[in-house]
Scaffold this active site. Sequence first.
Site, PDB file in Angstrom:
ATOM      1  N   HIS A   1      -9.292   3.716  -1.169  1.00  0.00           N
ATOM      2  CA  HIS A   1      -7.920   3.222  -1.046  1.00  0.00           C
ATOM      3  C   HIS A   1      -7.573   2.256  -2.182  1.00  0.00           C
ATOM      4  O   HIS A   1      -7.499   1.042  -1.984  1.00  0.00           O
ATOM      5  CB  HIS A   1      -7.764   2.537   0.321  1.00  0.00           C
ATOM      6  CG  HIS A   1      -6.393   2.025   0.613  1.00  0.00           C
ATOM      7  ND1 HIS A   1      -5.240   2.569   0.073  1.00  0.00           N
ATOM      8  CD2 HIS A   1      -5.971   0.994   1.400  1.00  0.00           C
ATOM      9  CE1 HIS A   1      -4.186   1.891   0.523  1.00  0.00           C
ATOM     10  NE2 HIS A   1      -4.607   0.933   1.311  1.00  0.00           N
TER      11      HIS A   1
ATOM     12  N   CYS B   1       0.822  -1.224   0.000  1.00  0.00           N
ATOM     13  CA  CYS B   1       0.000   0.000   0.000  1.00  0.00           C
ATOM     14  C   CYS B   1       0.846   1.260   0.000  1.00  0.00           C
ATOM     15  O   CYS B   1       0.313   2.368  -0.124  1.00  0.00           O
ATOM     16  CB  CYS B   1      -0.940  -0.013   1.200  1.00  0.00           C
ATOM     17  SG  CYS B   1      -1.752  -1.603   1.404  1.00  0.00           S
TER      18      CYS B   1
END
Lengths: 388, 388
Positions: B336, B87
């Site tokens: 996200h 991420c």
Amino acid sequence: MRDVAVIGIGCTKFGEKWESSFRDIFVEAGTLALEDAQLSGEKIDAMYVGNMSAGRFIGQEHIGALIADYAGMATRHIPSTRVEAACASGGLAFRQAVIAVASGMEDIVVAAGVEKMTDVGSDESTDTLTGAADREWEGFMGATFPGLYAMIANDYIHKYGMTREQLAQVAVKNHYNGARNPIAQFPNEITLDTVMKSTMVAEPLRLFDCSPVTDGAAAVIVAPLDRAKEFTDTPIKVLATAQASDSIALHDRRDISTLDATVAAGQRAFKMAHLTNKDINMVEVHDCFSIAEICAIEDLGFCKKGTAGKFTADGETALGGKIPVNTSGGLKACGHPVGATGIKQVYEIVQQLRGDAGKRQVENAKIGMTHNVGGTGATVAVHILGRV
Amino acid sequence: MRDVAVIGIGCTKFGEKWESSFRDIFVEAGTLALEDAQLSGEKIDAMYVGNMSAGRFIGQEHIGALIADYAGMATRHIPSTRVEAACASGGLAFRQAVIAVASGMEDIVVAAGVEKMTDVGSDESTDTLTGAADREWEGFMGATFPGLYAMIANDYIHKYGMTREQLAQVAVKNHYNGARNPIAQFPNEITLDTVMKSTMVAEPLRLFDCSPVTDGAAAVIVAPLDRAKEFTDTPIKVLATAQASDSIALHDRRDISTLDATVAAGQRAFKMAHLTNKDINMVEVHDCFSIAEICAIEDLGFCKKGTAGKFTADGETALGGKIPVNTSGGLKACGHPVGATGIKQVYEIVQQLRGDAGKRQVENAKIGMTHNVGGTGATVAVHILGRV
């Protein structure tokens, strides 16, 4: 920008490493590189790691952090970054490490490459490797990598009239070299007959035209040239780093059997190093298939377009020839753990420049080149290294 | 090293983009960034792209070349490199772009981030995301990301006595901000009740403590500061770039509820910029789960360890508070798309520093920070940006 040098190198033996995990093999390569540079891990400022597809081969992403952790670097929280460009991942990791040192951002940086390919079956590995091509327009249409390179070979043979026997000599020469390399996956010599009678994979490419599925890892350590003598008596200077891209799909290229990204990266590298191909004593090129070596040596300017088959059959790319190509055995005989290959190429050239290449040593080697390709030529990294 | 500035930014709307492909969304973001900088693609020297797992989400690796190709850069053969750190992939792509310009290697560089997560089912996406953690010691044992962050939350609550309601205020505040952001996946305000009555995911974390699965892409363009005025009247200077790693597995950390990599990267960034947390006007932190924002603002020094729950509930991280956190809506409300998040954070801070953040504008914003986390904290990238 600062001058950069290679101060340490390490590489596992390449092969089907059933007894080792992904983590084991990169720790082995990294440890060998540290030992070679007589460095402790505490001196490392940052790491870059080339890896194509651990996500699909072992279900693991976040490879930079994983490597830093298992190499014992996590407690010092050093930056560790994975770089991916299919089979050129290693070459790009080396380039990022060189840029990080050249910029002054970091001092001592590890560039590593690793791939563990045998933890999945051959159907899965073939499909995973197809992720290096255009999934939508090639993969979903049924093209595999041998199929795509077979198209390149057919186009080349049609245009330039290379014989099947000339093409086979690439593999014969690379196995001769690999038989002299202790890390090679296939350290055995073969004959023209071995290639010509091997199983057809994708016409005209036979089994011995194709590089294998391989597990392996390689690591090199770079530092500012002006500090290199602290660590080694034989620093190897990075004379040029160049990278180029092209269309991801083969059918979108200007010319199917010329890799324009190789041409561009080669020209940029020569310009950066203020050298020409005549200055290069040996080159590691990306022979994922025999035809790829034929294209590479032409596109880098070592022989005229259309002549590399004869050039190879005449022995000009063999040890002792005009320009020894793939003294390591290349991807064909040394093996091709995709993310590690670009770093292994640097490993081989550094050994040659140090005079440590044993039975495959190129005499009086002063300047060497590496050429690492992603996919069918959508990414190319070229590096030139030289004795100081 | 040269000073570097952001000269252009672009971002798609975040969400479940059933109507668009991976290729579509990064072209959209890149085009918006070029328009913003009033640049034609011919001026771009290189690209870096953050992407976590296109290999598993869409069967495609070699993302750097793919992006260069579909952005129309293949014919000029510019270098294009994919960077992966789960991420934190976007944050690291931005960092590599900054280093490339700072070094003098390149002039005008695109840093992009992209993830297309909804082309696979939720089982597959959950397992793919587990590749950001330790596959062997966490994933194979059944740990998922909500489970791992729930352990952090339980440890934190046990040590510091934060209430469940205080934790929920992170999500309430981020949805308030997201409702003022045109690119947000969930542009709707929620109440404390929304969080407290939402489905339990991994005790104590409920659905509204968790960031969603998102498709999206973001791109920013960086250039040498001394050339920035050619392209924009409001260049935003990169005051610091810092990156740190930690053990890949949560159980190997010194302290489960302190992200040492955040501490290290934060300290390095402040040192590089010659600033302290008191100089920061707003910060985008990595709130993949509500507890992650709590840890982040403490580990970056914006409040004392153990006090972030009260700090948040008191409104100090809201617009108008001491240190507005996640004015974009954060990962929770803005969405996200893992590889894009680090670039979207830069996109948000640049908007704030330009005074272009509309209803979520921080008054008199001069210096902002981004904080991007890979996995449970095995990679952290921190950047500080400032008005010129």
